[in-house]
Design an enzyme around this catalytic site. Structure first.
Site: not given
Ligand code: ADP
Ligand SMILES: Nc1ncnc2c1ncn2[C@H]1C[C@H](O)[C@@H](COP(=O)(O)O)O1
Length: 207
Positions: A81-82, A11-13, A7
């Site tokens: 995660d990703r 997105a919350g991964k 995602g």
């Molecule tokens: N479904 C959700 N509802 C509310 N807050 C969320 C949810 N999913 C993630 N968060 C919050 O949003 C922020 C980003 O989440 P994160 O898991 O780091 O996203 P990603 O890994 O997809 O970039 C974090 O502060 C997390 O606590």
């Molecule tokens: N392949 C990628 N190219 C550019 N940026 C990327 C890539 N993979 C991850 N990212 C970036 C996006 C975010 O700033 C951080 C961490 O990703 P997240 O979706 O928050 O886990 O890395």
């Protein structure tokens, strides 16, 4: 068993990956964002650092897939995660189409990706967290990484479009799409249960 969570940024991964790993008592494989030597520079100057960053992510993600392969021999479940697919089909493709990665660099990158991908096992389940722009923006703000403060809405929008195209054509295995716009699995345990039930039903035919 291997579940990969995919995602857009914010997105919350990571949050969900940790919660699912805890629930299933499986191993979690996260992105190593803090030690990435290019990410901050990339956000300051995308054309300058796009190729360097993509090669770095590709290699680190590939190494992760090989560690996952090893772990699976022990029958331990994995939450990832990703995926490496997103690096190529979402991020690198978007940079090229937006004119931020030169064609020869992109072709060079794709050739490397294609050499590696034959050695990658797809997950048993790809779990796509679909989130609209307001949700992404609010969660990126909530996380408050300084180098992500200047991410443009347009960048997230293009990434979301790439995600939707890629998910539509995904055919490596089982796919579960979860709309997270109205889910808060950070504060509401019932929202986490909804996702776990969907996973159990998709993977094991339960419920
Ligand atoms: N479904 C959700 N509802 C509310 N807050 C969320 C949810 N999913 C993630 N968060 C919050 O949003 C922020 C980003 O989440 P994160 O898991 O780091 O996203 P990603 O890994 O997809 O970039 C974090 O502060 C997390 O606590
Ligand atoms: N392949 C990628 N190219 C550019 N940026 C990327 C890539 N993979 C991850 N990212 C970036 C996006 C975010 O700033 C951080 C961490 O990703 P997240 O979706 O928050 O886990 O890395």
């Amino acid at each position: 068993m291997h579940i990969a969570i995919v995602g857009n940024i914010g997105a919350g991964k990571t949050t969900l990956a940790n919660k699912l790993a805890h629930h299933f008592n499986w191993e979690v494989f996260l992105e190593d964002v803090d030690h990435n030597p290019y990410l901050k520079d990339f956000y300051d100057d995308m054309p300058r650092w796009a190729f360097h960053l993509q090669v770095y992510f590709l290699n680190s993600r590939f190494q992760q897939t090989q560690r996952i392969k090893q772990l699976q021999k022990t029958n331990k479940g994995v939450i990832q995660d990703r995926t490496i697919y997103e690096d190529a089909h979402i991020f690198a493709a978007n940079l090229n189409q937006s004119g931020l990665m030169a064609e020869r660099d992109y072709q060079n990158y794709l050739s490397l990706f294609n050499s590696m991908i034959s050695m990658v096992n797809p997950p048993d389940l790809l779990l796509y967290l679909r989130a609209d722009l307001p949700k992404l923006v609010s969660q990126i703000e909530k996380r408050n990484r300084d180098y992500e403060n200047n991410i443009k809405i347009e960048y997230l929008k293009h990434l979301n479009e790439h995600y939707e195209d890629w998910i539509r054509s995904y055919d490596h295995g089982r796919l579960l799409i979860v709309d997270v716009n109205n889910l808060d699995y950070v504060n509401n345990p019932e929202d986490l249960s909804v996702i776990i039930e969907k996973i159990n039903s998709t993977l094991f035919g339960l419920f």
